[in-house]
Write a protein that holds these residues in place. Structure first.
Motif, PDB file in Angstrom:
ATOM      1  N   UNK A  14      13.910   9.319  -2.855  1.00 12.67           N
ATOM      2  CA  UNK A  14      14.193   7.978  -2.335  1.00 12.67           C
ATOM      3  C   UNK A  14      12.984   7.056  -2.452  1.00 12.67           C
ATOM      4  N   UNK A  15      12.020   7.460  -3.255  1.00 14.99           N
ATOM      5  CA  UNK A  15      10.855   6.614  -3.475  1.00 14.99           C
ATOM      6  C   UNK A  15       9.684   6.926  -2.568  1.00 14.99           C
ATOM      7  N   UNK A  16       9.789   7.994  -1.771  1.00 15.27           N
ATOM      8  CA  UNK A  16       8.715   8.360  -0.866  1.00 15.27           C
ATOM      9  C   UNK A  16       7.685   9.258  -1.524  1.00 15.27           C
ATOM     10  N   UNK A  17       6.730   9.703  -0.721  1.00 12.28           N
ATOM     11  CA  UNK A  17       5.630  10.519  -1.237  1.00 12.28           C
ATOM     12  C   UNK A  17       5.700  11.972  -0.789  1.00 12.28           C
ATOM     13  N   UNK A  18       6.645  12.310   0.100  1.00  7.08           N
ATOM     14  CA  UNK A  18       6.856  13.696   0.483  1.00  7.08           C
ATOM     15  C   UNK A  18       5.686  14.352   1.180  1.00  7.08           C
ATOM     16  N   UNK A  19       4.947  13.601   1.972  1.00  8.04           N
ATOM     17  CA  UNK A  19       3.779  14.143   2.680  1.00  8.04           C
ATOM     18  C   UNK A  19       4.152  14.533   4.111  1.00  8.04           C
ATOM     19  N   UNK A  20       3.335  15.338   4.772  1.00  7.57           N
ATOM     20  CA  UNK A  20       3.681  15.812   6.123  1.00  7.57           C
ATOM     21  C   UNK A  20       3.771  14.685   7.155  1.00  7.57           C
ATOM     22  N   UNK A  25      22.457   2.599  -0.688  1.00  9.66           N
ATOM     23  CA  UNK A  25      22.351   1.155  -0.494  1.00  9.66           C
ATOM     24  C   UNK A  25      21.109   0.751   0.281  1.00  9.66           C
ATOM     25  N   UNK A  26      20.659   1.591   1.229  1.00  9.62           N
ATOM     26  CA  UNK A  26      19.631   1.137   2.159  1.00  9.62           C
ATOM     27  C   UNK A  26      18.312   1.914   2.111  1.00  9.62           C
ATOM     28  N   UNK A  27      18.352   3.193   1.769  1.00  3.48           N
ATOM     29  CA  UNK A  27      17.117   3.976   1.853  1.00  3.48           C
ATOM     30  C   UNK A  27      15.996   3.502   0.924  1.00  3.48           C
ATOM     31  N   UNK A  28      16.267   3.196  -0.343  1.00  5.33           N
ATOM     32  CA  UNK A  28      15.140   2.812  -1.209  1.00  5.33           C
ATOM     33  C   UNK A  28      14.340   1.631  -0.670  1.00  5.33           C
ATOM     34  N   UNK A  29      15.028   0.613  -0.140  1.00  2.98           N
ATOM     35  CA  UNK A  29      14.317  -0.558   0.362  1.00  2.98           C
ATOM     36  C   UNK A  29      13.666  -0.313   1.719  1.00  2.98           C
ATOM     37  N   UNK A  30      14.249   0.569   2.537  1.00  2.00           N
ATOM     38  CA  UNK A  30      13.588   0.931   3.789  1.00  2.00           C
ATOM     39  C   UNK A  30      12.339   1.759   3.506  1.00  2.00           C
ATOM     40  N   UNK A  31      12.444   2.690   2.574  1.00  2.00           N
ATOM     41  CA  UNK A  31      11.308   3.555   2.240  1.00  2.00           C
ATOM     42  C   UNK A  31      10.172   2.746   1.621  1.00  2.00           C
ATOM     43  N   UNK A  32      10.500   1.757   0.813  1.00  2.00           N
ATOM     44  CA  UNK A  32       9.463   0.937   0.189  1.00  2.00           C
ATOM     45  C   UNK A  32       8.844  -0.048   1.164  1.00  2.00           C
ATOM     46  N   UNK A  33       9.543  -0.294   2.295  1.00  2.00           N
ATOM     47  CA  UNK A  33       9.063  -1.283   3.246  1.00  2.00           C
ATOM     48  C   UNK A  33       9.536  -2.688   2.950  1.00  2.00           C
ATOM     49  N   UNK A  36       0.794  -1.224   0.000  1.00  2.00           N
ATOM     50  CA  UNK A  36       0.000   0.000   0.000  1.00  2.00           C
ATOM     51  C   UNK A  36       0.826   1.272   0.000  1.00  2.00           C
ATOM     52  N   UNK A  37       2.150   1.142   0.122  1.00  2.00           N
ATOM     53  CA  UNK A  37       3.043   2.305   0.089  1.00  2.00           C
ATOM     54  C   UNK A  37       3.046   3.117   1.368  1.00  2.00           C
ATOM     55  N   UNK A  38       2.591   2.518   2.483  1.00  4.19           N
ATOM     56  CA  UNK A  38       2.449   3.297   3.717  1.00  4.19           C
ATOM     57  C   UNK A  38       3.788   3.660   4.339  1.00  4.19           C
ATOM     58  N   UNK A  39       4.856   2.874   4.095  1.00  2.22           N
ATOM     59  CA  UNK A  39       6.153   3.213   4.672  1.00  2.22           C
ATOM     60  C   UNK A  39       6.723   4.493   4.083  1.00  2.22           C
ATOM     61  N   UNK A  40       6.344   4.812   2.863  1.00  2.00           N
ATOM     62  CA  UNK A  40       6.975   5.939   2.178  1.00  2.00           C
ATOM     63  C   UNK A  40       6.223   7.253   2.289  1.00  2.00           C
ATOM     64  N   UNK A  41       5.229   7.349   3.166  1.00  2.00           N
ATOM     65  CA  UNK A  41       4.388   8.553   3.212  1.00  2.00           C
ATOM     66  C   UNK A  41       5.197   9.829   3.349  1.00  2.00           C
ATOM     67  N   UNK A  42       6.152   9.870   4.274  1.00  4.52           N
ATOM     68  CA  UNK A  42       6.845  11.128   4.565  1.00  4.52           C
ATOM     69  C   UNK A  42       8.217  11.227   3.931  1.00  4.52           C
TER      70      UNK A  42
END
Length: 543
Positions: free
Chosen positions: A98-104, A147-155, A87-93
């Motif tokens: 880095x693959x996130x959604x840039x939300x508050x 190395x690590x942020x894209x996969x952490x941000x995607x969950x 659902x992309x919930x890890x990347x909300x902020x």
């Protein structure tokens, strides 16, 4: 009755009380659109209600299990995490780069309230991952970020925080885990950590541990602590998980509650890790994660309190006992005045804590994104002031409200198989971890109040008095009465703040520290009442 998030109340609190719309159009938050708030909350509410809540009592009764191959999550949790991840919930902020959604952060906090309310043991996993992302964004090298942020941000991967050791609880300066430099620029990390939330599991492909340890030549105490990134699986040349690193779970803690959250004893045996930030500056890096976690834990209090209220309210409608005028036969206990008093108290305290937490999150967003330096500075003062209150007052509230929920259930509430009992047990950890509430009170008095020479509280009290004036100006008899009580509370808080400042500047600081918890409780009562009053005034002119 399953958990069902109060979406309208949450949206109203975000917008009319916490001021979420102030973030519209700010740099780094361009993706935020007020029209997105309710659709995002609605989708998160569906995941919380339909996927996470049904697993809550299953997880409590069956829990995570340690096997020879590592920790196996409670039944259904791997599938639930996949739904959360997809659902992309890890990347909300997270930033879009880095693959996130840039939300508050404030919007993400509201989403996490739902997940904690539906299943606190589950939501602890992404909560720690959010903190790991924050640390890497703020302090990680470009190589570590890549190395690590894209996969952490995607969950796809999850993160942990490793501070506590058997001989060192809140005293991080007493830790003994060591990190020895290797020729390839990495470090060999060895030692034991305890109470590591979601330290091992099978719901994600890799686990990124953030570990506090000492270099060989490090000075004693907290000044000699460094922070290291230690993955469960080392990465292959293509960036995917490969060889198992020298880290494993050697035991699962047997806890009072949150049974489905694997709280691990972790052993590091020459595990390969990489330095985050500067040598011997690890505590400053880790505080980036801690501050994020403290607000997130505060909203756990809100979430469990909300779940306890919903559970008690549903029970009070169904349970019949005693006679009430106008009701034929045995009456639902909701008709009894004392039960209604309990439920009203629960709901009001949850609403106050929600407002404090959301307002703190909006301040954190403004402190980073506001274009004007003075606005950023003022927002940072507000964030700093509210963070210990949000963490401590809200989690104490969560325990109190969960206890009231047990009371409404009567004898049934004391039975382990009821959700009311589980919520009470689950809630009890929140005042302890991420800095005990006593530590939060000392931080409020010693750093946040004294550090600004009282300015942060003076500005806050000015807003409280303005809210009281707005309530009185409505000429609504109830709001006028509330305004008088709020003014009295503000005066008590001002007097207490002045006394605290005087004691902290003198030679008898222990007097102030002994009263710090009572001071924080007063601050939460007054500031929470301020936000409730603001909400009441705003509600008079809305639909």
């Amino acid at each position: 009755m399953p958990y069902d998030a109060p979406l309208d109340e949450m949206a109203f609190t975000l917008e009319a009380v916490a001021g979420l719309k102030r973030l519209e159009g700010l740099a780094g938050l361009e993706a935020y659109d007020p029209e997105l708030v309710m659709p995002i909350l609605e989708e998160a509410g569906k995941l919380a209600r339909d996927v996470l809540a049904p697993l809550n009592q299953i997880g409590d009764s069956q829990g995570a299990v340690l096997t020879e191959d590592g920790v196996t999550a409670a039944p259904g949790f791997a599938e639930a995490y996949a739904a959360f991840r997809d659902g992309g919930w890890m990347g909300l902020t997270a930033p879009e780069e880095w693959g996130g959604q840039g939300l508050p952060k404030a919007l993400s906090l509201a989403v996490m309230e739902m997940f904690h309310g539906a299943n606190m043991a589950f939501a602890l996993c992404p909560m720690l991952s959010f903190g790991a992302v924050d640390v890497l964004l703020a302090h990680g090298s470009d190589d570590l970020k890549t190395a690590y942020l894209p996969n952490l941000v995607s969950g796809t991967w999850t993160g942990t925080m490793n501070l506590t050791e058997p001989q060192a609880g809140s005293d991080v300066g007493a830790l003994k885990t060591k990190a020895v430099p290797d020729d390839d620029g990495s470090y060999a990390v060895s030692g034991q950590k305890i109470y590591i939330t979601w330290g091992d599991h099978d719901v994600a492909e890799n686990i990124v541990h953030l570990v506090l340890a000492r270099l060989p030549d490090a000075p004693a105490g907290s000044r000699g602590v460094s922070l290291f990134l230690v993955p469960k699986f080392l990465l292959k040349a293509d960036g995917t998980p490969g060889e198992r690193n020298g880290v494993k779970c050697i035991g699962l803690e047997k806890k009072l509650g949150i049974h489905a959250s694997p709280t691990c004893v972790m052993e590091y045996d020459d595990a390969k890790g990489w330095l985050i930030g500067e040598p011997n500056k690890g505590l400053a890096c880790m505080f980036t994660m801690m501050n994020s976690a403290r607000l997130s834990v505060g909203v756990q209090g809100v979430a469990v309190g909300e779940a306890a209220y919903q559970t008690a309210f549903a029970f009070a409608q169904e349970r019949k006992q005693g006679r009430v005028e106008g009701v034929e036969g045995a009456a639902p206990i909701l008709h009894h005045a004392d039960v209604r008093r309990s439920l009203t108290t629960m709901r009001a305290r949850v609403a106050a804590a929600r407002s404090i937490c959301y307002a703190c999150a909006v301040a954190a967003d403004l402190a980073e994104a506001a274009p004007d330096a003075d606005v950023r500075a003022a927002a940072k003062l507000r964030e700093d002031l509210l963070t210990p209150i949000a963490k401590a007052w809200s989690t104490d509230m969560g325990v109190e409200v969960a206890s009231l929920g047990v009371q409404v259930h009567g004898g049934m509430g004391f039975m382990n198989e009821t959700l009311a009992a589980q919520l009470y047990r689950d809630s009890r950890i929140a005042p302890i971890y991420e800095g005990t509430n006593g530590i939060q009170a000392i931080d409020l008095v010693g750093r946040k109040l004294s550090g600004s020479n009282g300015e942060s509280m003076r500005v806050m009290l000015g807003e409280v008095e303005a809210t009281a004036a707005a309530a009185r100006a409505t000429n609504d008899p109830q709001l006028v009465q509330i305004a008088d009580r709020l003014r009295a509370g503000a005066e008590a808080l001002r007097e207490a703040s002045d006394w605290m400042m005087g004691q902290m500047k003198g030679r008898e600081q222990d007097k102030a520290l002994a009263g710090a918890t009572a001071y924080l409780e007063l601050a939460g009562d007054v500031i929470g009442g301020h936000f409730l009053t603001r909400a009441a005034v705003a509600a008079r002119s809305s639909d």
